[in-house]
Design an enzyme around this catalytic site. Structure first.
Site, short mmCIF file in Angstrom:
data_model
loop_
_atom_site.label_atom_id
_atom_site.label_comp_id
_atom_site.label_asym_id
_atom_site.label_seq_id
_atom_site.Cartn_x
_atom_site.Cartn_y
_atom_site.Cartn_z
N HIS A 461 6.82 10.95 46.02
CA HIS A 461 7.67 11.99 45.20
C HIS A 461 7.07 12.28 44.18
O HIS A 461 6.77 13.54 43.90
CB HIS A 461 8.77 11.23 44.92
CG HIS A 461 9.95 12.01 43.90
ND1 HIS A 461 11.04 12.60 44.42
CD2 HIS A 461 9.86 12.10 42.60
CE1 HIS A 461 11.42 13.23 43.48
NE2 HIS A 461 10.85 13.00 42.43
N GLU A 462 6.68 11.43 43.27
CA GLU A 462 5.63 11.86 42.03
C GLU A 462 4.52 12.41 42.52
O GLU A 462 4.11 13.38 41.48
CB GLU A 462 5.40 10.63 41.28
CG GLU A 462 6.40 9.83 40.69
CD GLU A 462 7.53 10.86 40.08
OE1 GLU A 462 7.14 11.61 39.31
OE2 GLU A 462 8.74 10.48 39.98
N HIS A 465 5.20 16.05 42.73
CA HIS A 465 5.29 17.02 41.38
C HIS A 465 3.96 17.10 40.96
O HIS A 465 3.44 18.13 40.46
CB HIS A 465 5.71 15.79 40.30
CG HIS A 465 7.19 16.01 40.35
ND1 HIS A 465 7.96 17.03 40.19
CD2 HIS A 465 8.00 14.67 40.40
CE1 HIS A 465 9.37 16.66 40.34
NE2 HIS A 465 9.46 15.16 40.38
N HIS A 468 2.38 20.02 42.77
CA HIS A 468 2.99 21.45 41.91
C HIS A 468 2.24 21.61 40.60
O HIS A 468 1.96 22.93 40.45
CB HIS A 468 4.60 21.06 41.46
CG HIS A 468 5.28 22.16 41.35
ND1 HIS A 468 6.52 22.13 41.03
CD2 HIS A 468 4.82 23.47 41.51
CE1 HIS A 468 7.09 23.55 41.03
NE2 HIS A 468 5.99 24.36 41.05
#
Length: 671
Positions: A461-462, A465, A468
């Protein structure tokens, strides 16, 4: 001596020279950076030429780079490696920074120039990204109160300053409660605990300079303890301490702080002409209105609650079978859910965990990024802010893309949770700069470091990020990377979690810590077959927090915050044995800043999109389909906030999704 924070960093890739920076450097560096920023603002407002995009909007984009650099370093260490000196500095800095930025956003001469560019925008030959930056800049000034006059203007400044103080205090109180509590375990108390929990408890005790193992309030330690300890009395003691963070009375109690924050947010919104804070906050999000948020949450709540209630009945029967009479309690759920998981899926966390080595999961995330986006990762040996940190250079086709830093282990100096931040964001104006991106997690430290499957999902998940941030390809830093609507920002992170579930990824990287053997097909089938196990519990505890958040910010202010929380849960029919994922006194997402206030729903909003977005890959028959990956990169990851998020998603998928993909993915489909 020369302050290293204010110097040109002659370091590899211009990474902060952490080995040369001391806590004594921060305050003078901040003073100098604040003064420099104000000088840059003065230069804009005193410009003799008529306002243009270049001499006003681009000048604002360029201003404050030194301050950004100083704060990027400080807030990195303040969150991930705090100490009393840094805590004190943060308490001092917060109101000063709030006052500084408030003075800029309420600068009438500056706003007049911005407004002039906005009003004359059709006269300028602006690119689509420039038009977007102009709109966001003008809107930001208006929403910050730039058009306010007299007493309203003064009051807005005071509110912002006070909110900054309260947010810092809330965060530090929570960290203080987490640091101070621990549960010593005798040798008899270790009965029934798997080795990885015992090792983590001994490591936690060693960090506290104690002779024996302890359970702390770190999620990576207390959750497995609640899963495996047969000692109901110890589970209850640990769980109640976990739930009491921020609500223990005394100096670290957060309840009055949270109430004051809500009151100030309401006043702030009403000064700007909004009915309440939720109406103000959601105006710029994809959801737009509190009604849209409630509709999404309600659509998911009923099937999730029904599933949780069915599960509670099964777990209660299991507990009674153990001779424990009475109702299932919150400290019982995880223990009996784990036993049920073993019974129904033959899937034991203790047997599964050796396959999820931290280093192998990092390799897995990197490999997925390589296959999807042609990124390569090379380890860097550079000074960082803590010995646990690691750094990599990220390249694509031989060209430098970013620096990625991973800080994975829990420690007393780190606030709880997991997050991604950028010490430097990507931009091409006023000069090309590549991002320096950090993932911070709180995994239990051991040799080897083993993750739960949920931990591995957090890592992915991190890293979503981080992608991105790293793949951002825009001109202006203000729209770079994750500078997007809150209910859009979780799309890349939650989408990347799906690649952890791809069988070939697990077959390759889920290798046993002792034998080195890959996960067997039988175990892999069990793991994926149980992917939605206990989904009712997970969904209900999250949704409860999201409902409370939106109800706090939409409507009249509650007279009693905790009574309001309880009334919201009662109206939902909250299952007795499930608690909010984040109760009000520890709800740092909502009360340490405005980011997730009225916005905790955004994880669910983004999940609607991520379920649909991953389906785009599934439909091709190849989870690593290069055409789909290129489209994801072009329209979502590299675009930042350079266009409206709905436009970006439509460009990637051709349409907007409905909630059914989410419900199906969670095994909660209404059909």
């Amino acid at each position: 001596m020369t302050n290293p924070l204010l110097q040109d960093w002659q370091t590899p890739f211009r990474i902060a020279p952490f080995d040369k920076i001391s806590d004594d450097d921060f305050e003078p560096a901040l003073e100098a950076a604040l003064e420099n920023h104000l000088s840059e603002i003065d230069a804009i407002t005193s410009c003799d030429f008529d306002p243009t995009f270049a001499n006003t909007i681009e000048a604002l984009e360029e201003a404050g780079s030194l301050l950004d650099r100083v704060l990027g370093v400080f807030f990195t260490v303040a969150g991930a490696d705090s100490n009393p000196a840094r805590d004190a500095l943060q308490r001092e800095f917060s109101p000063r920074l709030a006052a500084h930025f408030s003075a800029i956003s309420s600068n009438k001469a500056l706003f007049a120039r911005v407004a002039s560019v906005w009003e004359n925008r059709d006269k300028f030959d602006l690119s689509p990204e420039q038009a977007r930056v102009l709109m966001l800049t003008h809107r930001g000034f208006v929403r910050a109160g730039a058009a306010l006059e007299g007493p309203d203007d003064s009051r807005m400044k005071a509110i912002k300053s006070r909110l900054a103080v309260l947010g810092t205090q809330f965060s530090q109180n929570l960290l203080a409660d987490e640091r101070s509590w621990y549960l010593p375990l005798g040798e008899d108390d270790l009965q029934g605990l798997p080795d990885f929990v015992i090792d983590a408890a001994r490591s936690a005790g060693s960090e506290k300079n104690l002779d024996g193992p302890v359970i702390t309030l770190s999620r990576s330690l207390i959750v497995p303890f609640l899963q495996f300890s047969p000692r109901r009395d110890l589970r209850e003691k640990a769980f109640l301490a976990w739930q009491a963070r921020g609500a223990n009375g005394g100096e670290t109690d957060n309840r009055e702080i949270a109430a004051e924050i809500l009151a100030l947010r309401q006043e702030r919104a009403q000064l700007l002409g909004y009915e309440n804070f939720a109406a103000y906050k959601l105006e710029t999000e994809m959801a737009k209105t509190p009604a849209a948020v409630r509709q999404l949450l309600t659509d998911v709540w009923e099937p999730a609650k029904a599933q949780a209630e069915r599960d509670a009945a099964v777990l209660t029967d299991m507990m009674h079978g153990d001779g424990v009479n009475g109702d299932l309690a919150a400290w019982d759920w995880r223990y009996y859910a784990q036993k049920r998981r073993v019974a129904e899926h033959d899937l034991d966390e203790a047997a599964l965990k050796p396959y999820f080595q931290l280093d192998r999961m990092i390799d897995a995330a990197f490999d997925c990024a390589t296959r999807l986006f042609s990124l390569e990762f090379t380890r860097l040996e550079v000074p960082l802010y803590h010995a646990d940190c690691r750094a990599w250079e990220v390249t694509r086709n031989g060209q430098h893309v970013a620096i990625f830093i991973g800080d994975y282990f829990a420690r007393e100096s780190k606030r709880s949770g997991a997050w991604c931040s950028a010490m430097r964001s990507q931009a091409k104006f006023p000069h090309v700069q590549s991002p320096v991106v950090i993932n911070v997690c709180n995994f239990a430290k051991a040799t080897p470091a083993l993750l739960s499957y949920d931990d591995a999902r957090t890592l992915f998940h991190e890293f979503g990020h981080a992608l991105h941030q790293m793949l951002s390809d825009v001109t202006y830093e203000s729209v770079s990377g994750t500078s997007v609507a809150r209910d859009f920002v979780e799309l890349p992170s939650q989408l990347f979690e799906h690649w952890l579930e791809v069988p070939e990824v697990l077959k390759t990287f889920a290798t046993h810590a002792v034998t080195g053997e890959p996960m067997t097909q039988q175990l892999l089938d069990k793991l994926l077959g149980a992917s939605n196990f206990d989904i009712g519990f997970a969904t209900v505890e999250y949704l409860a927090s999201a409902f409370v958040d939106i109800e706090f910010h939409d409507g009249d202010l509650p007279d009693d915050l905790m009574a309001k929380q309880n009334s919201v849960l009662a109206a939902l029919g909250m299952p007795e044995a499930i608690t909010m994922r984040h109760a009000t006194p520890q709800f740092s997402h909502v009360f340490t800043g405005d980011g997730y206030s009225s916005g905790y729903y955004s994880y669910m909003w983004s999940e609607v999109m991520d379920a649909d977005a991953f389906a785009a890959f599934v439909e091709t028959g190849d989870p690593f389909d290069t055409e789909r990956a290129a489209s994801l990169d072009r329209h979502i990851l590299s675009a930042g906030n350079s266009a409206d998020p709905e436009e970006l998603y439509r460009a990637f998928r051709g349409r907007l999704p409905g909630v059914e993909a989410l419900l199906k993915g969670r095994g909660l489909s209404r059909t």
